[in-house]
Design a protein around this motif. Structure first.
Motif, PDB file in Angstrom:
ATOM      1  N   GLY A 327       0.814  -1.209   0.000  1.00  0.00           N
ATOM      2  CA  GLY A 327       0.000   0.000   0.000  1.00  0.00           C
ATOM      3  C   GLY A 327       0.846   1.256   0.000  1.00  0.00           C
ATOM      4  O   GLY A 327       0.532   2.234  -0.706  1.00  0.00           O
ATOM      5  N   ARG A 328       1.913   1.250   0.791  1.00  0.00           N
ATOM      6  CA  ARG A 328       2.808   2.417   0.810  1.00  0.00           C
ATOM      7  C   ARG A 328       3.478   2.621  -0.543  1.00  0.00           C
ATOM      8  O   ARG A 328       3.557   3.743  -1.054  1.00  0.00           O
ATOM      9  CB  ARG A 328       3.871   2.255   1.898  1.00  0.00           C
ATOM     10  N   ILE A 329       3.951   1.540  -1.132  1.00  0.00           N
ATOM     11  CA  ILE A 329       4.646   1.653  -2.420  1.00  0.00           C
ATOM     12  C   ILE A 329       3.699   2.147  -3.506  1.00  0.00           C
ATOM     13  O   ILE A 329       4.010   3.089  -4.250  1.00  0.00           O
ATOM     14  CB  ILE A 329       5.259   0.290  -2.813  1.00  0.00           C
ATOM     15  N   VAL A 330       2.541   1.532  -3.619  1.00  0.00           N
ATOM     16  CA  VAL A 330       1.586   1.915  -4.664  1.00  0.00           C
ATOM     17  C   VAL A 330       1.114   3.347  -4.463  1.00  0.00           C
ATOM     18  O   VAL A 330       1.064   4.145  -5.405  1.00  0.00           O
ATOM     19  CB  VAL A 330       0.389   0.936  -4.682  1.00  0.00           C
ATOM     20  N   GLY A 331       0.769   3.698  -3.230  1.00  0.00           N
ATOM     21  CA  GLY A 331       0.282   5.048  -2.965  1.00  0.00           C
ATOM     22  C   GLY A 331       1.329   6.108  -3.232  1.00  0.00           C
ATOM     23  O   GLY A 331       1.054   7.137  -3.876  1.00  0.00           O
ATOM     24  N   GLN A 332       2.551   5.875  -2.773  1.00  0.00           N
ATOM     25  CA  GLN A 332       3.606   6.865  -2.961  1.00  0.00           C
ATOM     26  C   GLN A 332       3.974   7.024  -4.432  1.00  0.00           C
ATOM     27  O   GLN A 332       4.182   8.148  -4.922  1.00  0.00           O
ATOM     28  CB  GLN A 332       4.827   6.474  -2.138  1.00  0.00           C
ATOM     29  N   LEU A 333       4.039   5.912  -5.154  1.00  0.00           N
ATOM     30  CA  LEU A 333       4.356   5.999  -6.582  1.00  0.00           C
ATOM     31  C   LEU A 333       3.243   6.707  -7.346  1.00  0.00           C
ATOM     32  O   LEU A 333       3.510   7.484  -8.275  1.00  0.00           O
ATOM     33  CB  LEU A 333       4.599   4.604  -7.156  1.00  0.00           C
ATOM     34  N   ALA A 334       2.005   6.448  -6.979  1.00  0.00           N
ATOM     35  CA  ALA A 334       0.891   7.107  -7.666  1.00  0.00           C
ATOM     36  C   ALA A 334       0.957   8.620  -7.479  1.00  0.00           C
ATOM     37  O   ALA A 334       0.771   9.393  -8.435  1.00  0.00           O
ATOM     38  CB  ALA A 334      -0.446   6.574  -7.136  1.00  0.00           C
ATOM     39  N   ILE A 335       1.230   9.061  -6.250  1.00  0.00           N
ATOM     40  CA  ILE A 335       1.348  10.497  -5.996  1.00  0.00           C
ATOM     41  C   ILE A 335       2.536  11.078  -6.758  1.00  0.00           C
ATOM     42  O   ILE A 335       2.440  12.155  -7.368  1.00  0.00           O
ATOM     43  CB  ILE A 335       1.502  10.769  -4.485  1.00  0.00           C
ATOM     44  N   GLN A 336       3.658  10.370  -6.740  1.00  0.00           N
ATOM     45  CA  GLN A 336       4.844  10.848  -7.448  1.00  0.00           C
ATOM     46  C   GLN A 336       4.584  10.998  -8.941  1.00  0.00           C
ATOM     47  O   GLN A 336       4.958  12.006  -9.559  1.00  0.00           O
ATOM     48  CB  GLN A 336       6.007   9.886  -7.222  1.00  0.00           C
ATOM     49  N   LEU A 337       3.918  10.034  -9.547  1.00  0.00           N
ATOM     50  CA  LEU A 337       3.679  10.072 -10.993  1.00  0.00           C
ATOM     51  C   LEU A 337       2.628  11.108 -11.377  1.00  0.00           C
ATOM     52  O   LEU A 337       2.648  11.622 -12.496  1.00  0.00           O
ATOM     53  CB  LEU A 337       3.268   8.686 -11.487  1.00  0.00           C
ATOM     54  N   HIS A 338       1.734  11.415 -10.471  1.00  0.00           N
ATOM     55  CA  HIS A 338       0.731  12.440 -10.752  1.00  0.00           C
ATOM     56  C   HIS A 338       1.258  13.850 -10.524  1.00  0.00           C
ATOM     57  O   HIS A 338       0.759  14.810 -11.125  1.00  0.00           O
ATOM     58  CB  HIS A 338      -0.515  12.234  -9.871  1.00  0.00           C
ATOM     59  N   GLY A 339       2.208  13.991  -9.621  1.00  0.00           N
ATOM     60  CA  GLY A 339       2.647  15.329  -9.276  1.00  0.00           C
ATOM     61  C   GLY A 339       1.655  16.008  -8.346  1.00  0.00           C
ATOM     62  O   GLY A 339       0.919  15.355  -7.598  1.00  0.00           O
ATOM     63  N   GLY A 340       1.581  17.333  -8.414  1.00  0.00           N
ATOM     64  CA  GLY A 340       0.782  18.111  -7.477  1.00  0.00           C
ATOM     65  C   GLY A 340      -0.687  17.756  -7.465  1.00  0.00           C
ATOM     66  O   GLY A 340      -1.343  17.787  -6.414  1.00  0.00           O
ATOM     67  N   ILE A 341      -1.247  17.384  -8.621  1.00  0.00           N
ATOM     68  CA  ILE A 341      -2.675  17.070  -8.680  1.00  0.00           C
ATOM     69  C   ILE A 341      -3.027  15.867  -7.814  1.00  0.00           C
ATOM     70  O   ILE A 341      -4.156  15.717  -7.349  1.00  0.00           O
ATOM     71  CB  ILE A 341      -3.115  16.829 -10.147  1.00  0.00           C
ATOM     72  N   GLY A 342      -2.035  15.018  -7.546  1.00  0.00           N
ATOM     73  CA  GLY A 342      -2.291  13.807  -6.781  1.00  0.00           C
ATOM     74  C   GLY A 342      -2.667  14.042  -5.335  1.00  0.00           C
ATOM     75  O   GLY A 342      -3.213  13.137  -4.698  1.00  0.00           O
ATOM     76  N   VAL A 343      -2.378  15.226  -4.803  1.00  0.00           N
ATOM     77  CA  VAL A 343      -2.688  15.495  -3.403  1.00  0.00           C
ATOM     78  C   VAL A 343      -3.828  16.497  -3.242  1.00  0.00           C
ATOM     79  O   VAL A 343      -4.078  16.980  -2.144  1.00  0.00           O
ATOM     80  CB  VAL A 343      -1.435  16.013  -2.648  1.00  0.00           C
ATOM     81  N   THR A 344      -4.534  16.797  -4.313  1.00  0.00           N
ATOM     82  CA  THR A 344      -5.666  17.720  -4.220  1.00  0.00           C
ATOM     83  C   THR A 344      -6.928  16.973  -3.792  1.00  0.00           C
ATOM     84  O   THR A 344      -7.094  15.775  -4.064  1.00  0.00           O
ATOM     85  CB  THR A 344      -5.923  18.416  -5.565  1.00  0.00           C
ATOM     86  N   GLU A 345      -7.841  17.693  -3.121  1.00  0.00           N
ATOM     87  CA  GLU A 345      -9.097  17.107  -2.674  1.00  0.00           C
ATOM     88  C   GLU A 345     -10.001  16.741  -3.844  1.00  0.00           C
ATOM     89  O   GLU A 345     -10.853  15.867  -3.729  1.00  0.00           O
ATOM     90  CB  GLU A 345      -9.832  18.088  -1.748  1.00  0.00           C
ATOM     91  N   GLU A 346      -9.817  17.412  -4.967  1.00  0.00           N
ATOM     92  CA  GLU A 346     -10.729  17.240  -6.101  1.00  0.00           C
ATOM     93  C   GLU A 346     -10.374  16.032  -6.962  1.00  0.00           C
ATOM     94  O   GLU A 346     -11.091  15.716  -7.921  1.00  0.00           O
ATOM     95  CB  GLU A 346     -10.724  18.500  -6.976  1.00  0.00           C
TER      96      GLU A 346
END
Length: 385
Positions: A327-346
């Motif tokens: 879960g940590r690996i998948v979640g962190q990689l997903a955020i990294q590959l998305h960039g800033g949009i990955g941590v937005t509420e929308e």
């Protein structure tokens, strides 16, 4: 082990997948969360109408008589949709407690209420000091005539804000960390002396701290034998880990799908960023972790029926450790590959990562379960290593 679904299970999987896909777009989920109880009672009623809530219960009590594999199918679909309805709390946790320890009168009275969606249940066991030690129970049940008075506090009770009934663990004898002396009781959430402090958790679900001030319960409310409730709590924990593994697989699949789609659509440096080999490697890492998690979810569902208690606990601890790491690996990689949009509420991907993070700390984190595997002699024997 055969990880293939039979024809009936395949049809059931199609049904739950279509239901969640129809009812749980990202914006639909936000509307369900905005309901006063943090979920939609209308959707909950539809779950009941489809038979999903009756799935694991014995047919003699209004259930459908299915097992852990079918529950796994439901939980994986709910992971993909980030479903906020209290299936995990009411059906998985409380359902497994009643199935393990409920008497005939309790099963006849309570199972139809859960299966029909008429009542929401919550499982109250964790306390502030207990961490992941299941035997650490300080809430007291004091005998008074033919009744018991419950006094103490339970924390982080999932869906405790909206529960109609609560299954609560209490110490009826012994010291705080003793394995013996724990009993379970069914408590009406409207009982005098029971107060709730409700709040939203980091993953968008609802929970509550429950304060018991001489709440009266009767002997008929006792689930299982007096002082022997730890075995039921341990069974609930086993079922919870198997269900969370399946949910994690669904979340990781949805996270990977979103990430791959983003890599194909996001244009930079003259084309889609998915053409860069380094990013393709990251997506491949996510796929590997997903497939390992899906295999472990199947393994957990099958191991729930393992009669050897030591082997079952060791297997489920190995499963929980793996899904936490993945879960940590998948979640962190997903955020990294998305960039800033990955941590937005929308955008959905950050919400999937939050849920994976909460799963990691539920019913023991990776470090806790790795230690349990090590204490049990390792997942693979020295002769086979």
């Amino acid at each position: 082990m055969d990880f293939n679904f039979n024809e009936e299970q395949g049809l059931f999987k199609d049904a739950i997948d279509k239901f969640v896909a129809k009812q749980y777009g990202f914006e639909q989920r936000r509307k369900h969360q905005a309901e006063p109880e943090g979920f939609s009672r209308a959707i909950w009623a539809q779950f009941a109408d489809q038979g999903f809530l009756a799935l694991p219960f014995d047919a003699a009590y209004g259930g459908l008589g299915y097992g852990a594999v079918e529950t796994m199918i439901v939980m994986e679909a709910m992971g993909r949709g980030l479903v906020v309805e209290p299936y995990f709390a009411s059906v998985v946790l409380c359902g497994s407690a009643l199935s393990a320890g409920g008497d005939t009168a309790q099963l006849e009275a309570l199972v139809p209420a859960i299966a029909g969606g008429e009542a929401v249940f919550a499982f109250a066991h964790a306390e502030r000091q207990s961490r992941y030690r299941l035997s650490d129970v300080a809430l007291r049940a004091t005998r008074k005539g033919e009744s018991y008075l419950l006094s103490g506090e339970k924390t982080g009770v999932l869906n405790g804000n909206a529960a109609d009934r609560v299954i609560v663990s209490a110490r009826t004898s012994g010291e705080r960390r003793d394995a013996q002396g724990i009993s379970l009781f069914v408590v009406d959430a409207q009982s005098a002396g029971l107060r709730r402090r409700s709040y939203r958790t980091q993953d968008g679900l609802m929970a509550a701290d429950l304060l018991f001030d001489d709440v009266t319960v009767s002997e008929a409310d006792l689930v299982g034998a007096l002082d022997q409730g730890l075995a039921i709590v341990e069974r609930v924990s086993d079922c919870a880990i198997a269900a969370l593994a399946a949910e994690s697989a669904g979340i990781m699949q949805a996270t990977l799908d979103l990430t791959v789609d983003y890599l194909k659509q996001r244009n930079q440096f003259g084309g889609p960023i998915g053409r860069f080999q380094a990013l393709q490697h990251r997506a491949a890492e996510m796929l590997i972790e997903l497939e390992q998690t899906r295999s472990m979810a199947c393994y957990a569902a099958l191991m729930l029926d393992e009669p050897d208690l030591v082997e079952r606990r060791k297997a489920l601890s190995a499963v929980k450790a793996q899904i936490g790491k993945a879960g940590r690996i998948v979640g962190q990689l997903a955020i990294q590959l998305h960039g800033g949009i990955g941590v937005t509420e929308e955008y959905a991907v950050g919400h999937y990562f939050r849920r994976l993070s909460m799963i990691e700390t539920s019913f023991g984190d990776s470090a806790f379960h790795l230690q349990r595997v090590a204490d049990a002699g390792g997942f693979v024997s020295a002769e086979l290593a």
